[in-house]
Design a protein around this motif. Structure first.
Motif, mmCIF file in Angstrom:
data_model
loop_
_atom_site.group_PDB
_atom_site.id
_atom_site.type_symbol
_atom_site.label_atom_id
_atom_site.label_comp_id
_atom_site.label_asym_id
_atom_site.label_seq_id
_atom_site.Cartn_x
_atom_site.Cartn_y
_atom_site.Cartn_z
ATOM 1 N N GLU A 166 0.915 -1.228 0.065
ATOM 2 C CA GLU A 166 -0.013 0.076 0.048
ATOM 3 C C GLU A 166 0.832 1.206 0.012
ATOM 4 O O GLU A 166 0.575 2.224 -0.774
ATOM 5 N N GLU A 167 1.858 1.044 0.788
ATOM 6 C CA GLU A 167 3.051 2.428 0.919
ATOM 7 C C GLU A 167 3.764 2.399 -0.633
ATOM 8 O O GLU A 167 3.865 3.613 -1.105
ATOM 9 N N VAL A 168 4.120 1.246 -1.019
ATOM 10 C CA VAL A 168 5.118 1.191 -2.017
ATOM 11 C C VAL A 168 4.472 1.972 -3.350
ATOM 12 O O VAL A 168 4.876 2.642 -4.177
ATOM 13 N N LYS A 169 3.165 1.350 -3.458
ATOM 14 C CA LYS A 169 2.438 1.896 -4.564
ATOM 15 C C LYS A 169 1.605 3.429 -4.239
ATOM 16 O O LYS A 169 0.642 3.420 -5.133
ATOM 17 N N GLY B 25 -1.551 -7.878 -4.931
ATOM 18 C CA GLY B 25 -0.310 -7.804 -5.691
ATOM 19 C C GLY B 25 0.876 -7.968 -4.795
ATOM 20 O O GLY B 25 1.729 -8.142 -5.204
ATOM 21 N N ARG B 26 0.551 -8.404 -3.598
ATOM 22 C CA ARG B 26 1.690 -8.570 -2.543
ATOM 23 C C ARG B 26 2.682 -10.187 -2.887
ATOM 24 O O ARG B 26 3.667 -9.949 -2.699
ATOM 25 N N ASP B 27 1.876 -11.097 -3.469
ATOM 26 C CA ASP B 27 2.629 -12.151 -3.899
ATOM 27 C C ASP B 27 3.692 -12.063 -4.931
ATOM 28 O O ASP B 27 4.866 -12.325 -5.089
ATOM 29 N N GLU B 28 3.274 -11.102 -5.916
ATOM 30 C CA GLU B 28 4.239 -10.787 -6.996
ATOM 31 C C GLU B 28 5.480 -9.840 -6.367
ATOM 32 O O GLU B 28 6.521 -10.086 -6.855
ATOM 33 N N MET B 29 5.213 -9.079 -5.399
ATOM 34 C CA MET B 29 5.965 -8.210 -4.922
ATOM 35 C C MET B 29 7.067 -9.103 -4.090
ATOM 36 O O MET B 29 8.372 -8.733 -3.978
ATOM 37 N N LEU B 30 6.642 -10.157 -3.505
ATOM 38 C CA LEU B 30 7.479 -10.882 -2.554
ATOM 39 C C LEU B 30 8.550 -11.763 -3.827
ATOM 40 O O LEU B 30 9.544 -11.975 -3.367
ATOM 41 N N LYS B 31 7.860 -12.069 -4.934
ATOM 42 C CA LYS B 31 8.757 -12.704 -5.844
ATOM 43 C C LYS B 31 9.685 -11.699 -6.473
ATOM 44 O O LYS B 31 10.901 -12.135 -6.492
ATOM 45 N N GLU B 32 9.287 -10.370 -6.571
ATOM 46 C CA GLU B 32 10.246 -9.486 -7.007
ATOM 47 C C GLU B 32 11.455 -9.103 -6.197
ATOM 48 O O GLU B 32 12.634 -8.784 -6.619
ATOM 49 N N ARG B 33 11.239 -9.407 -4.859
ATOM 50 C CA ARG B 33 12.274 -8.608 -3.724
ATOM 51 C C ARG B 33 12.521 -9.910 -2.801
ATOM 52 O O ARG B 33 11.534 -10.540 -2.478
ATOM 53 N N PRO B 34 13.677 -10.095 -2.091
ATOM 54 C CA PRO B 34 13.943 -10.928 -1.069
ATOM 55 C C PRO B 34 12.816 -10.456 0.108
ATOM 56 O O PRO B 34 12.674 -9.612 0.346
ATOM 57 N N ALA B 35 12.120 -11.532 0.644
ATOM 58 C CA ALA B 35 11.205 -11.428 1.664
ATOM 59 C C ALA B 35 12.078 -11.155 2.809
ATOM 60 O O ALA B 35 12.904 -11.823 3.241
ATOM 61 N N LYS B 36 11.403 -10.181 3.652
ATOM 62 C CA LYS B 36 11.662 -10.105 5.023
ATOM 63 C C LYS B 36 11.142 -10.772 6.172
ATOM 64 O O LYS B 36 10.137 -11.016 5.976
ATOM 65 N N ARG B 37 12.079 -11.651 6.876
ATOM 66 C CA ARG B 37 11.394 -12.352 7.962
ATOM 67 C C ARG B 37 11.744 -11.990 9.356
ATOM 68 O O ARG B 37 12.582 -11.241 9.486
#
Ligand code: FE2
Ligand code: FE2
Length: 207
Positions: free
Chosen positions: A178-181, A195-207
């Motif tokens: 929501e903030e990025v977009k 779209g968050r699943d796509e964003m997860l694929k595009e950048r390394p997920a933070k755990r």
């Protein structure tokens, strides 16, 4: 149907009280923020909320109303705001991890902003419906502030969801989609979340 002027006044008193409480809520929330991006975002929202309080005082005066006048509904709003501040203080001194208090703060901000957002939506509708000089005053204030209220609510909802996801040990998108977009509508928020699943694929997920 005629506009109920007493209830218009009530809405404006409650809206002012919501912003006054909002300043206190953000002051506490900023202290609870661990994530640097979130702290920065809430600090910005704190400044904007101070400005909203100023704008509403001005609106009330232009409509011939006393910004200090009390109403039963206004007292409830104040009580709710104070309760949110207390909840954050409790979380902060609970001895739990600071990340947990940060989530409590995010939830408190969402609760406060839900009311704030509703108030401004109603002020916008009234501005269009009332017409005349009073309608113009409401419309001008609404046009100035509405976009910010959308951000306050939708972005913080996104933060709350992602911080919870992170705490559960699942891959989180931080800062949230929501903030990025730069979401400013309910539909945009729904799309960003989708779209968050796509964003997860595009950048390394933070755990
Ligand atoms: Fe506000
Ligand atoms: Fe707000």
């Amino acid at each position: 149907m005629a506009i109920a002027r007493n209830q218009v006044n009530e809405l404006l008193y409650q809206a002012l009280e919501t912003e006054m409480g909002g300043v206190k809520v953000y002051e506490s929330a900023v202290r609870c923020a661990v994530n640097g991006d979130l702290k920065k975002e809430w600090t910005e929202y704190l400044d904007q909320t101070r400005e909203h309080e100023r704008v509403l005082r001005d609106v009330l005066e232009k409509l011939g109303l006393d910004p200090e006048a009390q109403s039963p509904g206004r007292q409830i709003v104040r009580h709710l705001g104070e309760s949110l501040v207390m909840a954050m203080a409790l979380a902060a001194k609970s001895g739990g991890p600071p990340e947990a208090a940060q989530i409590v703060a995010a939830e408190c901000v969402v609760l406060a902003e839900t009311k704030d957002h509703t108030n401004w939506e109603l002020i916008g509708k009234l501005g269009r419906e009332l017409g005349g000089p009073d309608g113009d005053v409401l419309k001008a204030a609404y046009d100035e502030i509405e976009d910010q209220e959308d951000e306050h609510l939708y972005h913080t909802k996104g933060w709350t969801r992602e911080l919870w996801i992170q705490s559960l040990g699942m891959p989180a998108v931080l800062p949230p989609p929501e903030e990025v977009k730069k979401v400013e509508t309910a539909i945009g928020a729904a799309r960003a979340e989708q779209g968050r699943d796509e964003m997860l694929k595009e950048r390394p997920a933070k755990r």
